[in-house]
Design a protein around this motif. Structure first.
Motif, PDB file in Angstrom:
ATOM      1  N   PHE A   1       0.823  -1.208   0.000  1.00 42.46           N
ATOM      2  CA  PHE A   1       0.000   0.000   0.000  1.00 42.46           C
ATOM      3  C   PHE A   1       0.861   1.265   0.000  1.00 42.46           C
ATOM      4  O   PHE A   1       0.458   2.302  -0.537  1.00 42.46           O
ATOM      5  N   LEU A   2       2.039   1.194   0.616  1.00 47.55           N
ATOM      6  CA  LEU A   2       2.921   2.359   0.686  1.00 47.55           C
ATOM      7  C   LEU A   2       3.732   2.569  -0.589  1.00 47.55           C
ATOM      8  O   LEU A   2       4.285   3.653  -0.787  1.00 47.55           O
ATOM      9  N   THR A   3       3.799   1.548  -1.429  1.00 48.06           N
ATOM     10  CA  THR A   3       4.616   1.641  -2.637  1.00 48.06           C
ATOM     11  C   THR A   3       4.223   2.798  -3.549  1.00 48.06           C
ATOM     12  O   THR A   3       5.099   3.556  -4.008  1.00 48.06           O
ATOM     13  N   PRO A   4       2.927   3.026  -3.857  1.00 48.89           N
ATOM     14  CA  PRO A   4       2.581   4.182  -4.711  1.00 48.89           C
ATOM     15  C   PRO A   4       3.014   5.516  -4.115  1.00 48.89           C
ATOM     16  O   PRO A   4       3.500   6.390  -4.839  1.00 48.89           O
ATOM     17  N   TRP A   5       2.849   5.670  -2.788  1.00 50.82           N
ATOM     18  CA  TRP A   5       3.289   6.908  -2.145  1.00 50.82           C
ATOM     19  C   TRP A   5       4.794   7.069  -2.264  1.00 50.82           C
ATOM     20  O   TRP A   5       5.293   8.161  -2.567  1.00 50.82           O
ATOM     21  N   PHE A   6       5.534   5.980  -2.045  1.00 48.92           N
ATOM     22  CA  PHE A   6       6.996   6.055  -2.099  1.00 48.92           C
ATOM     23  C   PHE A   6       7.466   6.424  -3.503  1.00 48.92           C
ATOM     24  O   PHE A   6       8.354   7.274  -3.671  1.00 48.92           O
ATOM     25  N   LEU A   7       6.865   5.813  -4.520  1.00 44.53           N
ATOM     26  CA  LEU A   7       7.244   6.133  -5.897  1.00 44.53           C
ATOM     27  C   LEU A   7       6.899   7.585  -6.229  1.00 44.53           C
ATOM     28  O   LEU A   7       7.669   8.286  -6.899  1.00 44.53           O
ATOM     29  N   GLY A   8       5.724   8.034  -5.787  1.00 44.31           N
ATOM     30  CA  GLY A   8       5.341   9.423  -6.020  1.00 44.31           C
ATOM     31  C   GLY A   8       6.285  10.394  -5.332  1.00 44.31           C
ATOM     32  O   GLY A   8       6.633  11.438  -5.890  1.00 44.31           O
TER      33      GLY A   8
ATOM     34  N   VAL B   1       9.503   9.853  -4.612  1.00 45.41           N
ATOM     35  CA  VAL B   1      10.798   9.826  -5.293  1.00 45.41           C
ATOM     36  C   VAL B   1      10.757  10.620  -6.589  1.00 45.41           C
ATOM     37  O   VAL B   1      11.660  11.417  -6.891  1.00 45.41           O
ATOM     38  N   PHE B   2       9.691  10.448  -7.370  1.00 51.64           N
ATOM     39  CA  PHE B   2       9.649  11.048  -8.702  1.00 51.64           C
ATOM     40  C   PHE B   2       9.140  12.494  -8.701  1.00 51.64           C
ATOM     41  O   PHE B   2       9.460  13.247  -9.624  1.00 51.64           O
ATOM     42  N   PHE B   3       8.363  12.888  -7.686  1.00 54.01           N
ATOM     43  CA  PHE B   3       7.742  14.205  -7.728  1.00 54.01           C
ATOM     44  C   PHE B   3       8.194  15.139  -6.607  1.00 54.01           C
ATOM     45  O   PHE B   3       8.061  16.358  -6.737  1.00 54.01           O
ATOM     46  N   PHE B   4       8.685  14.609  -5.486  1.00 56.44           N
ATOM     47  CA  PHE B   4       8.996  15.453  -4.342  1.00 56.44           C
ATOM     48  C   PHE B   4      10.469  15.470  -3.969  1.00 56.44           C
ATOM     49  O   PHE B   4      10.932  16.434  -3.343  1.00 56.44           O
ATOM     50  N   ALA B   5      11.211  14.441  -4.277  1.00 57.72           N
ATOM     51  CA  ALA B   5      12.607  14.366  -3.840  1.00 57.72           C
ATOM     52  C   ALA B   5      13.436  15.516  -4.406  1.00 57.72           C
ATOM     53  O   ALA B   5      14.180  16.183  -3.674  1.00 57.72           O
TER      54      ALA B   5
END
Length: 303
Positions: free
Chosen positions: A19-26, A28-32
């Motif tokens: 469940f946390l995977t989509p948040w983590f990917l988002g 990395v790609f949009f906020f990092a």
């Protein structure tokens, strides 16, 4: 050789990670990258050039300017934190009280629930441009001013002067009186910010097994005892959830965020704006950490 069968706790942990995977990917790609750039800008002076922008290292100069030079930042920060300290307990208490009432069986219950959640719906679109309490106060004052040319009624209509005098006369501490009268004056603001919290508490109340209340009635427990021995402990995890949500929500749109936005996009001082943002983030993180540490020690988890 076959893999050993996972335990229930391991399967739960794996499900949570999925469940946390989509948040983590988002993230990395949009906020990092924006977060990294914000930290970088806070230690530099950014100047626009023909080829883009240039950075001049300034160390902690932006942070010193925000804390010691800027005339508005520290003052607005103290105001925002003070309002949060006052509003958050009131919102939590009001939300739990209304959720308990709305959980009762009565005619028009669905309509009553929609009324308290309506401010959350109206917070989107054009309604978000209306300053809630200030807009309502202006309407009330204008209406009263038209009926009372002297303006005496308008100046005292939304104030809690009578309540203050009554509480002081019966010997209540002035600190408590100021807090209670402040709650009365902020009633519209409290209601408008309680919609999501009421919904969360209501969901938690509906998940409590009715057999617990039936057993308490058989044992002769009163409604007051049932609330403090059953209802309150069972919804205490949601108090922690709503506490975190309310603190974050109270810091989303206020004088500090407006000052940061003005400093960056009107004054074009991105270094100072980034420093303000990270100081603000640090204050919010500290308040959240202390609040969660204190409240989580009293939370009851029913297994």
């Amino acid at each position: 050789m076959s893999n050993p069968k996972r335990s229930f706790q391991q399967r739960k942990a794996l499900t949570g990670m999925l469940f946390l995977t989509p948040w983590f990917l988002g993230f990395v790609f949009f906020f990092a990258v924006p977060i990294y750039n914000s930290i970088l800008y806070s230690f530099n002076e950014l100047k626009a050039t023909d080829t883009g922008y240039s950075l001049t290292f300034k160390g902690l100069e932006n942070y010193k300017q925000a804390l010691y030079v800027d005339p508005n930042f520290v003052r607005d920060l103290m105001t925002v934190v003070g309002e949060m300290i006052v509003n958050v307990p009131l919102i939590l208490i009001f939300s739990l009280f209304i959720a308990v009432l709305l959980n009762q069986k009565f005619i028009g219950r669905a309509f009553a629930r929609s009324i308290f959640f309506l401010p959350v719906i109206l917070a989107s679109g054009i309604a978000i441009s209306i300053t809630n309490a200030g807009f309502m106060q202006q309407i009330m004052q204008q209406a009263l001013a038209s009926s009372d040319p002297t303006g005496a009624s308008a100046s005292g209509f939304l104030q809690s002067v009578e309540l203050r005098y009554m509480l002081l006369d019966i010997g209540v501490s002035e600190t408590i009186v100021n807090y209670l009268t402040g709650a009365v004056d902020r009633i519209y603001e409290i209601i408008s910010q309680s919609g999501v919290q009421i919904l969360i508490f209501l969901a938690g109340l509906q998940s409590i097994s009715p057999s617990l209340y039936e057993a308490s009635r058989i044992e002769g427990a009163t409604g007051y005892e049932a609330f403090w021995k059953i209802t309150f402990p069972m919804v205490s995890p949601l108090i922690l959830t709503n506490l975190v949500y309310t603190i974050i929500d109270s810091f989303m749109n206020n004088k500090i965020t407006q000052l940061i936005d003005t400093t960056a996009f009107k004054n074009l001082n991105f270094g100072l704006s980034s420093a303000m943002a990270w100081i603000y983030f640090g204050i919010v993180a500290c308040i959240l950490a202390v609040s969660v540490f204190i409240v989580s020690r009293r939370v009851f988890y029913h297994e």
